[in-house]
Every structure is written in structure tokens, then in C-alpha cells.
Scaffold this motif. Structure first.
Motif, PDB file in Angstrom:
ATOM      1  N   ARG A 129       0.621  -1.023  -0.013  1.00 14.65           N
ATOM      2  CA  ARG A 129       0.412  -0.067   0.192  1.00 14.65           C
ATOM      3  C   ARG A 129       0.537   0.912  -0.728  1.00 14.65           C
ATOM      4  NH1 ARG A 129      -1.229   4.125   3.760  1.00 14.65           N
ATOM      5  NH2 ARG A 129      -3.213   4.739   3.154  1.00 14.65           N
ATOM      6  N   VAL A 137       0.593   3.574  -2.377  1.00 22.22           N
ATOM      7  CA  VAL A 137       0.214   5.513  -2.439  1.00 22.22           C
ATOM      8  C   VAL A 137       2.138   6.323  -2.855  1.00 22.22           C
ATOM      9  CG1 VAL A 137       0.365   6.799  -0.881  1.00 22.22           C
ATOM     10  CG2 VAL A 137      -1.144   4.778  -0.383  1.00 22.22           C
ATOM     11  N   GLN A 173      -4.290   5.345  -8.625  1.00 21.59           N
ATOM     12  CA  GLN A 173      -5.891   5.846  -7.891  1.00 21.59           C
ATOM     13  C   GLN A 173      -6.190   4.556  -7.375  1.00 21.59           C
ATOM     14  OE1 GLN A 173      -7.982   8.840  -7.640  1.00 21.59           O
ATOM     15  NE2 GLN A 173      -9.209   9.214  -6.336  1.00 21.59           N
ATOM     16  N   ALA A 174      -6.449   3.804  -8.619  1.00 21.41           N
ATOM     17  CA  ALA A 174      -7.627   2.751  -8.479  1.00 21.41           C
ATOM     18  C   ALA A 174      -6.531   1.771  -7.108  1.00 21.41           C
ATOM     19  CB  ALA A 174      -8.006   2.039  -9.508  1.00 21.41           C
ATOM     20  N   ASP A 185      -6.614   2.544  -4.002  1.00 23.87           N
ATOM     21  CA  ASP A 185      -7.671   2.390  -2.965  1.00 23.87           C
ATOM     22  C   ASP A 185      -7.635   0.591  -2.941  1.00 23.87           C
ATOM     23  OD1 ASP A 185      -8.148   4.771  -3.006  1.00 23.87           O
ATOM     24  OD2 ASP A 185      -9.437   4.615  -5.386  1.00 23.87           O
ATOM     25  N   LYS A 186      -7.260  -0.455  -3.989  1.00 24.43           N
ATOM     26  CA  LYS A 186      -7.168  -1.757  -3.927  1.00 24.43           C
ATOM     27  C   LYS A 186      -6.433  -2.196  -2.804  1.00 24.43           C
ATOM     28  CE  LYS A 186      -6.561  -5.644  -6.288  1.00 24.43           C
ATOM     29  NZ  LYS A 186      -6.592  -6.640  -8.079  1.00 24.43           N
ATOM     30  N   GLY A 215      -4.960  -0.443  -0.222  1.00 22.64           N
ATOM     31  CA  GLY A 215      -5.443   0.360   1.123  1.00 22.64           C
ATOM     32  C   GLY A 215      -6.736  -1.115   1.611  1.00 22.64           C
ATOM     33  N   GLU A 216      -7.420  -1.402   0.871  1.00 26.00           N
ATOM     34  CA  GLU A 216      -8.207  -2.022   1.121  1.00 26.00           C
ATOM     35  C   GLU A 216      -7.781  -3.280   1.356  1.00 26.00           C
ATOM     36  OE1 GLU A 216     -12.024  -4.017   2.314  1.00 26.00           O
ATOM     37  OE2 GLU A 216     -11.365  -1.942   2.106  1.00 26.00           O
ATOM     38  N   ARG A 235      -6.826  -3.439   4.777  1.00 23.62           N
ATOM     39  CA  ARG A 235      -8.192  -2.971   5.902  1.00 23.62           C
ATOM     40  C   ARG A 235      -7.476  -4.275   6.433  1.00 23.62           C
ATOM     41  NH1 ARG A 235     -13.112  -3.811   5.866  1.00 23.62           N
ATOM     42  NH2 ARG A 235     -14.375  -2.396   7.396  1.00 23.62           N
TER      43      ARG A 235
END
Length: 427
Positions: free
Chosen positions: A38, A42, A85-86, A89-90, A92-93, A96
Motif C-alpha cells: 500500500r 500510495v 489511484q485505483a 485504493d485496492k 488500501g482495502e 484493511r
């Protein structure tokens, strides 16, 4: 949710914690990898966004062929930024999910092993000398206090009615618990029994034991198994002032558990049921004070057990039996004469900063900086307590002696006598 910075600095600490729990260290490595991926994603996105902003300024000042080239690069860069960005985001998930999957770090001193590897810290009181003890259901039925037959008729197995002195006994027990909590500076609270997914997830109840939770699918709400869930989420997304000491609550609620996976276990009576009432202590405190606060909650539980005059023991729960949120847990187990053994009636857990981090709760440290508080919880009284109360205080003639602390809540009665009440008079 564990501290990612500490994980990066001391990954072996978390691997050791997983081994103590008897779980795979792969969850630690998965989280480290997701964290790194991530951060790379980023960084790429931010670098492209910076280039995009600088390019926009150059386009504004350019002309002719240069402007045309810059505009072409702008279109290309816009697509790259969108893709980056996609990807971020992926990533990041993925991070998480890996973060949510790793349980809390076990604190020093917790016994290794599983459910049967607890350490007995002390035993208080002597079991009564009963030659042929009756169990709580037989006693409760004779007193007109417990009716599991009609509970099953109305709601199904593992449901019950508390009637007559049974209802008064539970209400008295819970009121006694609230009164004691207030004396110790706790704020009494009657909490919601239905909560949003964020509250359930934030307290760690949608992990390995999600099958025990009742969910109302049409409303996307969950029935709580403990008011700990509502009390923890009470200050979600807030900054607390703990400079005056811990923030303490005593929550009274009905609790619901599916008891999935317990088929055939403790089916008689009210030991393992789908619905019960409970008073739960909950504390927010500075992490430096958490170990002391944990012992304070345990002392509160022992004070209550002394009031109802039942023998008990205190155990230090082994790492493999902690649950995902707890870093350490103590149980109080009351003596149950009909079973000839101790059974759990209270638990108190130190969850360190695990739950507060998930719920985005912070507080001002003593130095004025924002920190994540520790959360702790502990049972103060619950329906299950009726079992050791009835069984330990049973008399040879079928009556039950009422502990002195509970007598004011039962009209001053010192003894509960067998009766033929409304539940027994159906034609």
C-alpha cells in the motif's frame, strides 16, 4: 487493530504473540506485505499527482508544438493517475482486511496454550458440604422461579422464563451490581441492544466468532452479545479527556448469542442460553494505566461475588482462549455443586488500544499529544449467576437461603420456599 508502526519496528514481537495464541504467524507476514504494497502504491499515486499538477502549470504557459506535446502528456498522465489511484485504493482495502485479521498483541505474562491451559491465581471460599445437591433447574422449578418448558414452547430451545422470585432475584442482582458500580464512580447506562456493523466490527466481534452473533439482515443491524459493543462505540470518532482518570461506564442490557457450535453442551437449565441480561463494566483509560485498571475491574467482580456469598476461583486465561480483542483476560469461576466443578460467571479483558484504534477514538495524553486510549471490559452480574446462587444456598428441605446483600430486593425475605405458583396451575 494493532499499531502498524510497532509492527514494522518489532515484527518478531507479533510473531511470538501468534505462537502463544496457537495461531499462524502468516497473518503477521501478510499484514507486513500488505502495508508495504500500500505504501508503494500510495507513493506512486502521489508522485503522479504531483507531476500532473506541475504539468498543468506548464501547459498554461506553453504555446505551439510544446503546448500540443504537453497536452498529449496530460491526457496520458490523467489515465495513469486514475489507474494509480485505483491501485492505491485496492491496496488500501487489502491492507484493511489484513489489519482486521490480526488479533491483539498478547501482553507479557499471559499463559501459553489453549482453553485448558489457564492458570489458577486463587481460590476463595469453601464449597458447601452437600451430599446430594440438586441442580439449579430442579431448584428453580420448585421455587416457581425458572420455566424452561414454556420458554421452549414460546421461543424454542435454550430460552426460558424467569418468574416470581426468579425474576425478582435477577432484577435484584443486577440492581446490586449497578449500585456497586455507581459507588465506585461508574456512570450507569442502559444501552441499545441493536448496533450498526461498524460497532460490531470495531469491537472485534465479527471475526472468528461471527457465527455466534444474531444479525437482522433487513436492517443491517446486529443484536449485541454484550453491552461492551455499544459502550465501546459510544465514543467512536471522538477525542476523550482522560486527564482526570479513566472514563468508566456500567451498561445494563439484554444480550443475545446464537451459541453456534455448542450443540449438546450445557443444554439443561440456563447456563448456555440465547438471551440473558447483564451489567457490564467498561473503561477508557490511558494505556499506561491499563494493567492497573484491569486489576481494579477484577477486584470489582470479586466484591460482587463476595456479596452473593458463593465460592469461586480466579483464573488467568491462556493466550489461545483470549479472543481477538483481548491482550489479557481474567475469569472468575463460581462453584456449581451439582456439577462438582467451577464454571465461568465473569470475564474481564484488557483490550489495550486494539478496539479504540478500530473505532478511531483518541485522547489527550498527559503531555498534550493525541494518543489512542486503552479499553477494558468486565462482567459485573448476569443471568448465569442465578445458577451458583441457587445451588450453593440450597437447603435440605428444598428452600434456598437468600444472601444478605440481595434480601432488600426480595422484600426482605431470608429464605425462598418451594411454591405452587401460576406457572404450575395450568389446567
Amino acid at each position: 487493530m494493532i499499531d502498524l508502526r510497532l509492527l514494522r519496528e518489532q515484527p518478531d514481537l507479533f510473531r511470538a504473540g501468534q505462537r502463544l495464541r496457537g495461531e499462524s504467524v502468516s497473518k503477521v507476514d501478510d499484514l507486513l506485505r500488505a502495508d508495504e504494497e500500500r505504501r508503494v502504491a500510495v507513493q506512486r499515486f502521489e508522485a503522479l499527482r504531483t507531476e500532473q499538477k506541475l504539468l498543468g502549470k506548464r501547459v498554461a504557459a506553453a504555446s505551439g508544438d510544446e503546448r500540443a506535446e504537453l497536452l498529449a502528456r496530460t491526457r496520458q498522465l490523467a489515465a495513469e493517475v486514475k489507474a494509480a489511484q485505483a491501485a492505491a485504493d485496492k491496496a488500501g482495502e487489502v491492507l484493511r482486511q489484513a489489519h482486521l485479521a490480526l488479533p491483539n498483541l498478547v501482553v507479557d505474562g499471559v499463559p501459553p496454550g489453549g482453553e485448558d491451559d489457564f492458570v489458577v491465581l486463587r481460590t476463595v471460599g469453601d464449597p458447601p458440604g452437600l451430599t446430594a445437591p440438586r441442580d439449579h433447574l430442579e431448584i428453580g422449578e420448585a421455587l416457581g422461579a425458572i420455566d424452561t418448558e414454556r420458554g421452549a414452547k414460546v421461543s424454542g430451545s435454550r430460552f426460558y422464563f424467569l418468574t416470581g422470585v426468579g425474576a425478582l432475584l435477577q432484577l435484584g442482582l443486577l440492581q446490586l451490581a449497578v449500585a456497586q458500580a455507581v459507588e465506585h464512580g461508574f456512570t450507569p447506562s442502559i444501552t441499545p441492544a441493536l448496533v450498526k456493523p461498524e460497532a460490531m466490527q470495531g469491537t472485534g466481534f465479527l471475526g472468528a466468532h461471527a457465527g455466534e452473533v444474531y444479525r437482522l439482515e433487513a436492517d443491517d443491524l446486529y443484536l449485541v452479545g454484550t453491552s461492551e459493543v455499544a459502550l465501546a462505540a459510544y465514543h467512536r470518532d471522538e477525542v476523550l479527556d482522560l486527564r482526570g482518570g479513566p472514563l468508566r461506564y456500567a451498561g445494563w442490557s439484554s444480550c443475545f448469542r446464537r451459541e453456534a457450535g455448542s450443540h449438546g453442551r450445557d443444554v439443561r437449565g440456563i447456563l448456555r442460553v440465547h438471551q440473558f441480561d447483564k451489567v457490564e463494566m467498561f473503561s477508557f483509560c490511558d494505556p499506561d494505566d491499563a494493567a492497573g485498571e484491569h486489576l481494579a475491574l477484577l477486584a470489582m467482580q470479586e466484591e460482587m461475588l463476595a456479596k452473593v456469598e458463593v465460592p469461586y476461583r480466579v483464573i488467568d486465561v491462556a493466550a489461545g482462549d483470549l479472543g481477538s480483542s483481548a491482550a489479557r483476560k481474567y475469569d472468575c469461576e463460581a462453584w456449581v455443586p451439582s456439577q462438582g466443578r467451577y464454571r465461568e460467571v465473569t470475564s474481564t479483558s484488557n483490550c489495550t488500544t486494539f478496539q479504540a484504534r478500530r473505532l478511531d477514538i483518541r485522547h489527550r495524553g498527559r503531555d498534550g499529544t493525541l494518543r489512542t486510549p486503552a479499553t477494558l471490559n468486565g462482567t459485573l452480574a448476569t443471568t448465569r449467576w442465578l445458577i451458583p446462587i441457587l445451588e450453593n444456598h440450597q437447603q435440605p428441605d428444598g428452600s434456598v437461603r437468600v444472601p444478605a446483600a440481595l434480601r432488600p430486593y426480595l422484600g426482605g425475605r431470608e429464605v425462598l420456599e418451594p411454591v405452587t405458583g401460576p406457572a404450575h396451575r395450568a389446567a
